[in-house]
Design an enzyme around this catalytic site. Structure first.
Site, PDB file in Angstrom:
ATOM      1  N   ALA A 196       0.827  -1.209   0.000  1.00  0.00           N
ATOM      2  CA  ALA A 196       0.000   0.000   0.000  1.00  0.00           C
ATOM      3  C   ALA A 196       0.863   1.262   0.000  1.00  0.00           C
ATOM      4  O   ALA A 196       2.100   1.196   0.101  1.00  0.00           O
ATOM      5  CB  ALA A 196      -0.931  -0.009   1.201  1.00  0.00           C
ATOM      6  N   HIS A 197       0.217   2.405  -0.056  1.00  0.00           N
ATOM      7  CA  HIS A 197       0.914   3.684  -0.163  1.00  0.00           C
ATOM      8  C   HIS A 197       1.796   3.968   1.056  1.00  0.00           C
ATOM      9  O   HIS A 197       1.433   3.630   2.170  1.00  0.00           O
ATOM     10  CB  HIS A 197      -0.042   4.849  -0.415  1.00  0.00           C
ATOM     11  N   ASN A 198       2.921   4.563   0.791  1.00  0.00           N
ATOM     12  CA  ASN A 198       3.846   5.055   1.821  1.00  0.00           C
ATOM     13  C   ASN A 198       4.609   3.950   2.549  1.00  0.00           C
ATOM     14  O   ASN A 198       5.359   4.236   3.477  1.00  0.00           O
ATOM     15  CB  ASN A 198       3.111   5.908   2.875  1.00  0.00           C
TER      16      ASN A 198
END
Lengths: 359, 359, 359
Positions: free
Chosen positions: A250-252
């Site tokens: 997922a993001h980050n």
């Protein structure tokens, strides 16, 4: 006319021993063509033993030579003329098999297929291979010796490093970076929007995902794996990371160097995974947690909080015959009640119970 | 000008009864056009009852005839003029629906689209259909009546059997084999590298994956499912196997004939699955294990060791309201301690405890 | 010549405050270019605080202004000149970031790429953008302002609503409908066959899947997510639903408006999910169940029966160090036996035990 597939590479066993080291009892003149399993190997193939359960198969194998440890060799003294003793048979197998692979499939740049669409502003080295129906966006740079498989879509402003192979049908969104000597398998999606929405009454408002995905060198990414771009910062995959198929990052998320993950691992947003971790298949890692370097996580385990101490962590429901599962699950559903009953019995007990140990 | 979609096929109910058998109380002259759910069916449609919960819907249905078992028919005697009694309504539904499908979508070979790229050395039967932007590699053979959907990528040396349909965007890597009458849905990846690495200090060395994927006849493979090529031997999928979407089959796995698996099943490397098994969604099967023929595995179950006896195996954490889960999970985390406390109580007990039963 | 990427949009802070509201202590003349994390923000960027753990970062941040709640502002009174007080900082962030995104990437229709294949009977608005190597089937209609990414495959008879963006490599099967203002990420597959087979001796007979997928307005669908077409009725996704990557939605599923699901969620056939539900990653929902509106399901939870009362439901095996897991799992495997032992102790007990509470 299309060239036929190359004939297998034949090499004298002695040459391989000289190149890769170890002590070989086999016929050094014999020509070999590569590896097979011990059962399937012909007399011009090599084998290896990387687990005790395969050791006895050496006796019935026709292999020209079998990579074994010194300890296994001692137990196979009766067939010592078939053994090739080395420190780490599995690693030796990897290196020799890589060598055969490199001989058989020496990479010849094929240029850009006539059906590929490459933006005028893209920088493409003359040593690249770009397959049929590839699309490459504006300002994208492909370093020397990159290979882009048929139908792959590479967005705007992407950078792909030296010698990286992007297989057929991969999608790389705008502005992502992929390092040198990476392999990205078919259907992988790099840089789709992270999943971020703010509640607005009963609706959800999209958070634009303006970060990138930045992937280091020597990374392998499996088929249909997805790595989302960051919300504001970048999602980062360290050097030497190996990701199996159908993983979701997922993001980050940050993944440290040389960490390896089996299929279906899911890592929620903003998690930070250490270096050299080994994450079993279908393990899930909660958002915003931190996992220490060198952590091992078992298959199917949900890591619901940060791990600050390297170790081996596990949590999966043990399988059982269905009827037995049903009975045990019925007790599990009221486990707290069972503990209460034990407490009451202890309260009646003539001796003082020991304190409960903490979870 | 593009031909409009075909009108639905209309056929007298009596003709269907004659073709497919069973005892029908309906108006045999009525023309019908196919199936619908009991609630949605109009008077020119058929229905079926494959579970007791749907039985009462027959009374309010407008369907021309409803496939039911003899036992259900006895309970629906008041509406016997709507019933079509047969041994297995769901199977009968499947066969009749297949017949309608075949009438409506008689497959007409469309040849090779102008934008497809087919290597000169590929063998493509004149009865194939190859869609837009397809790429087909050298020495690949497509048997008669195969269909390759738009944007599919078929590597070198692939063989695809008679009548197989490869949907849009599928990737088949070099040297894989797919049998006859298979269906492979969009986004599936057949033959990507198995996930094999040898530890080399803190780095990982790739094990070249030189085996293939070999898929039998009458196999269905769901959207975005991935089946990796073998390391040395082949990954093998038996005849009649049905795989749902987003399944992962690792290198060297063997799946026996007519085994069926729901979405998200993950099978780790070198596992051997028997024939006629039924594997529930998101079940995981550990590497190197063997599963007996006719085994049933529940949804979400992790099969962590071999199963030598056919049966139904289950292991998932029971859901609960979150507060209840928290309390029970807290006890579960120190379950061994609870057992110790019971043992101590038993030791104090005036009667001799029964021995614990083995797990 | 390809146009270079646009320069970032600069706007006076005061203009943003006027447009979006709230009370801002910052320098309203200062020009800002968008958002960054508090740590990374420069003096021409904005920040936000949406969780207590980030609050203290405001003090060291260089951001021109930081969106905070009134309550947080009270605790940050010493740096009030940096605060932008609003009711819901995360939602305000979403709206302002959307505004910056819209300025930077104003969508300019690019027409149909020369390599795209669009059937003559398809209706394509002049304001659409159709990328390289796209295939669009017969009788398909693309509403104004739709964008179809490179290599996407859109079947026959599809309808795509106003302003919807289909990213690269998506596959939409025949006859599916996608509403207005949707985003479908790369590799998603909409409308593949549902997984339905009838047992026929040891073989499986395919049930033709003749329903469609119908997707409402303002839906987001993540990368490599799969949504199968219905068997007879349609699979339906309500307005405002947000689906993360690698989700599987089986045939005949209904998802209510504004429900949101994290990655790897799997929904088995004919399940009905309510409105405004929040489903955690890798949760699984059994076939044919119904989930009440506003239900929350935790990560990794298997919903094995219908939920009629909104609430928060959880069920995952708690992680532990592996040795501890092994000990507890051994007890879990014979949990029913442990309960029996407690019952025996209670039977011997001088006091009457309380009745067990129901599960």
């Amino acid at each position: 006319v299309t060239a036929p597939p190359p004939a297998p590479v034949r090499v004298a066993l002695g040459q391989l021993v000289e190149r890769f080291g170890g002590l070989c009892g086999g016929d050094l003149q014999r020509e070999v063509v590569g590896f097979a399993t011990l059962q399937a190997a012909g007399s011009d193939q090599l084998g290896f033993v990387n687990a005790a359960r395969y050791r006895d198969d050496v006796r019935s194998s026709l292999a020209a030579a079998v990579l074994v440890t010194r300890a296994d060799a001692d137990r196979l003294a009766d067939v010592s003329s078939r053994l090739w003793i080395c420190d780490d048979p599995y690693l030796q197998f990897a290196r020799i098999a890589q060598w055969f692979e490199a001989q058989a499939h020496a990479r010849v740049p094929c240029g850009t297929h006539a059906t590929a669409v490459v933006d005028d502003s893209a920088q493409v080295d003359s040593s690249t291979t770009i397959g049929a129906h590839v699309a490459i966006g504006a300002f994208t740079r492909l370093a020397p010796d990159t290979v882009i498989g048929a139908g792959a879509r590479i967005g705007r402003g992407v950078h792909i490093g030296v010698g990286t192979v992007i297989h057929a049908g991969v999608t790389v969104y705008d502005d992502c970076e992929i390092g040198a000597r990476c392999v990205v398998h078919a259907g992988a999606v790099i840089g789709a929007d992270g999943f971020g929405f703010a509640k607005d009454g009963e609706r959800w408002q999209k958070i634009p995902q303006t970060g990138r995905v930045v992937i280091g060198d020597d990374v392998e990414i499996g088929a249909n794996t997805t790595i989302d771009r960051g919300t504001l910062d970048d999602t980062r995959i360290g050097n030497g990371v190996k990701l199996d198929n159908q993983i979701q990052v997922a993001h980050n998320v940050q993944i440290g160097e040389h960490t390896i993950m089996a299929a279906f691992v899911g890592i929620a947003g903003s998690a930070t995974i250490g270096k050299r971790c080994m994450i079993g298949g279908a393990a899930r890692i909660m958002g915003h947690v931190t996992i220490a370097d060198d952590t091992v996580v078992s298959t199917q385990t949900f890591i619901s909080r940060s791990i600050t101490k390297a170790g081996h962590y596990t949590g999966y429901y043990p399988m059982a015959e269905h009827a037995s599962f049903e009975k045990n699950a019925a007790v599990l559903r009221r486990l707290e009640g069972l503990r209460e009953r034990v407490r009451r019995l202890e309260a009646e007990s003539p001796t003082t119970p020991e304190p409960e140990r903490p979870a």
